[in-house]
Motif scaffolding. Structure first.
Motif, PDB file in Angstrom:
ATOM      1  N   ILE A 128       0.921  -1.143   0.070  1.00 50.18           N
ATOM      2  CA  ILE A 128      -0.031  -0.003  -0.024  1.00 50.18           C
ATOM      3  C   ILE A 128       0.731   1.294   0.019  1.00 50.18           C
ATOM      4  O   ILE A 128       1.692   1.163   0.671  1.00 50.18           O
ATOM      5  CB  ILE A 128      -0.983   0.051   1.090  1.00 50.18           C
ATOM      6  N   PRO A 129       0.572   2.163  -0.746  1.00 49.44           N
ATOM      7  CA  PRO A 129       1.537   3.422  -1.110  1.00 49.44           C
ATOM      8  C   PRO A 129       1.010   4.309   0.251  1.00 49.44           C
ATOM      9  O   PRO A 129       0.119   3.990   1.053  1.00 49.44           O
ATOM     10  CB  PRO A 129       1.103   4.129  -2.091  1.00 49.44           C
ATOM     11  N   ALA A 130       2.080   5.353   0.353  1.00 47.06           N
ATOM     12  CA  ALA A 130       1.850   6.238   1.511  1.00 47.06           C
ATOM     13  C   ALA A 130       0.814   7.186   1.171  1.00 47.06           C
ATOM     14  O   ALA A 130       0.940   7.779  -0.104  1.00 47.06           O
ATOM     15  CB  ALA A 130       3.379   7.091   1.796  1.00 47.06           C
ATOM     16  N   LEU A 131      -0.217   7.486   1.834  1.00 47.84           N
ATOM     17  CA  LEU A 131      -1.580   8.050   1.321  1.00 47.84           C
ATOM     18  C   LEU A 131      -1.470   9.646   1.547  1.00 47.84           C
ATOM     19  O   LEU A 131      -2.032  10.157   2.267  1.00 47.84           O
ATOM     20  CB  LEU A 131      -2.653   7.364   1.858  1.00 47.84           C
ATOM     21  N   ARG A 132      -0.647  10.059   1.012  1.00 51.31           N
ATOM     22  CA  ARG A 132      -0.093  11.441   1.321  1.00 51.31           C
ATOM     23  C   ARG A 132      -1.296  12.537   0.863  1.00 51.31           C
ATOM     24  O   ARG A 132      -1.303  13.646   1.083  1.00 51.31           O
ATOM     25  CB  ARG A 132       1.169  12.055   0.698  1.00 51.31           C
ATOM     26  N   GLY A 133      -2.067  12.108  -0.289  1.00 53.53           N
ATOM     27  CA  GLY A 133      -2.735  12.958  -0.965  1.00 53.53           C
ATOM     28  C   GLY A 133      -3.840  12.058  -1.850  1.00 53.53           C
ATOM     29  O   GLY A 133      -3.673  10.875  -1.932  1.00 53.53           O
ATOM     30  N   PRO A 134      -4.645  12.808  -2.578  1.00 53.25           N
ATOM     31  CA  PRO A 134      -5.603  11.898  -3.565  1.00 53.25           C
ATOM     32  C   PRO A 134      -4.775  10.990  -4.813  1.00 53.25           C
ATOM     33  O   PRO A 134      -5.546  10.079  -4.997  1.00 53.25           O
ATOM     34  CB  PRO A 134      -6.525  12.953  -3.889  1.00 53.25           C
ATOM     35  N   LEU A 160      -3.793   7.688  -3.177  1.00 55.91           N
ATOM     36  CA  LEU A 160      -5.324   7.003  -2.751  1.00 55.91           C
ATOM     37  C   LEU A 160      -6.065   6.439  -4.178  1.00 55.91           C
ATOM     38  O   LEU A 160      -6.362   5.271  -4.398  1.00 55.91           O
ATOM     39  CB  LEU A 160      -6.041   7.892  -2.207  1.00 55.91           C
ATOM     40  N   GLY A 205     -11.649  12.767   1.838  1.00 55.79           N
ATOM     41  CA  GLY A 205     -10.769  13.889   2.093  1.00 55.79           C
ATOM     42  C   GLY A 205      -9.978  13.670   3.377  1.00 55.79           C
ATOM     43  O   GLY A 205     -10.467  12.908   4.153  1.00 55.79           O
ATOM     44  N   GLN A 206      -8.729  14.407   3.425  1.00 56.91           N
ATOM     45  CA  GLN A 206      -7.883  14.141   4.795  1.00 56.91           C
ATOM     46  C   GLN A 206      -8.589  15.169   5.803  1.00 56.91           C
ATOM     47  O   GLN A 206      -9.026  16.419   5.450  1.00 56.91           O
ATOM     48  CB  GLN A 206      -6.631  14.685   4.282  1.00 56.91           C
ATOM     49  N   ASN A 211      -6.629  16.147   8.640  1.00 55.51           N
ATOM     50  CA  ASN A 211      -5.693  16.825   9.278  1.00 55.51           C
ATOM     51  C   ASN A 211      -4.804  17.616   8.360  1.00 55.51           C
ATOM     52  O   ASN A 211      -3.583  17.933   8.612  1.00 55.51           O
ATOM     53  CB  ASN A 211      -4.947  16.007  10.102  1.00 55.51           C
TER      54      ASN A 211
END
Lengths: 196, 196
Positions: B9-15, B18, B178-179, B181
């Protein structure tokens, strides 16, 4: 028998199939996972399959009936050896599991088919969530299915979502995944990933 | 070289990561996919890999420079044969692609590194989204990365999210991801799945 990956993407009718998609993408043979709310044991069984023969799962539920039911389900699938079942609240998480964890799964609210007065509480859930973060491997994930609709659910939602919003974005990637074309009190998924 | 599934699974830093997780879970050899906004062609290339030698991808961009850049990228990877590139706006989608589609991908806003005055528009995007739904296979997905931060982005966000909220929940599963934080104008992902 649960189909393991590669599986077609499920119908994303609610947070449970969406959570399962993440479990299939995330978990590998040898991984360690926690089901913080065993309930009827369906997810505990899926986790046991996905972590494979070299992995391990810890399952928590404060209700002995839930632990028994989960144990029966695992025994039927001949996977009881991969799972440590604990009839204690998930606020004792850190005392019982071995790090690092790839996944911690929470299903908030009450047990389907069980006593609806026995629900998860913001204080104990909050403590368990904090402990989960400490035990997560890099890239590991906490998945929380939130049910705002039940009695006490709205408070719990505010507590859990507020907690995620306060986490350091350099250390944790926090996502809220909710449906746009259903009622506002429909259940949704919260995903917190420890950065790499 | 893009790593294909099974991938961690990738680092889910943004859309974007994801969205890539959903692409990896969804697409199989032989599938048909559309990149409605090629931009610099990174996602078009990923789609071309994921649909395999028996699949096909259609890539749209109203900017000739974007189509050229995407074409170069595909040629370098020797995958140009899997992709039909169209230097037209995605509002012409239905005229050019063959159904059923497993995926239609939208990256709204302007092209990274390109002219920021050339942006996607609610009217043409809305038309392309409606056409996408008509062409989707059962279980197929429309993925939209929304950027509320740029000029015109807030209007586009309202239009796209409102559109998804009005879709029949018996026919379409609509999710906003959406994130929690990050700043409220951070990009987020909209996912619409045709039910099975």
């Amino acid at each position: 028998m649960t189909d393991l990956s590669p599986s077609p993407i499920p119908a994303l009718r609610g947070p449970v199939p969406l959570a399962h998609l993440f479990l299939h993408s995330l978990l590998r043979d040898g991984d360690r996972a926690v089901d913080a709310t065993c309930g009827n044991g369906h997810d505990t069984l899926l986790l046991a399959r996905l972590v494979g023969p070299r992995g391990h799962v810890w399952g928590f539920d404060i209700q002995q009936q839930a632990v028994d039911e989960t144990g029966r389900r695992l025994a039927e699938a001949e996977l009881a050896g991969r799972v440590t079942l604990l009839p204690v609240g998930h606020e004792e998480l850190a005392e019982h599991v071995a790090e690092p964890l790839q996944l911690v799964l929470f299903n908030l609210g009450y047990r389907p088919g069980g006593d609806r007065s026995i629900i998860t509480r913001p204080e104990t859930t909050g403590s368990a969530l904090e402990q989960s973060l400490q035990l997560l491997a890099a890239g590991g994930i906490v998945l929380v299915t939130v049910y705002p609709g039940h009695s006490g659910g709205a408070d719990e939602q505010l507590a859990v979502e507020g907690w995620s919003a306060r986490l350091d974005p350099r250390a944790f990637h926090c996502w809220r995944m909710g449906q746009t074309n259903v009622t506002p009190d429909a259940p949704y998924l919260l995903l917190v990933q420890r950065g790499r």
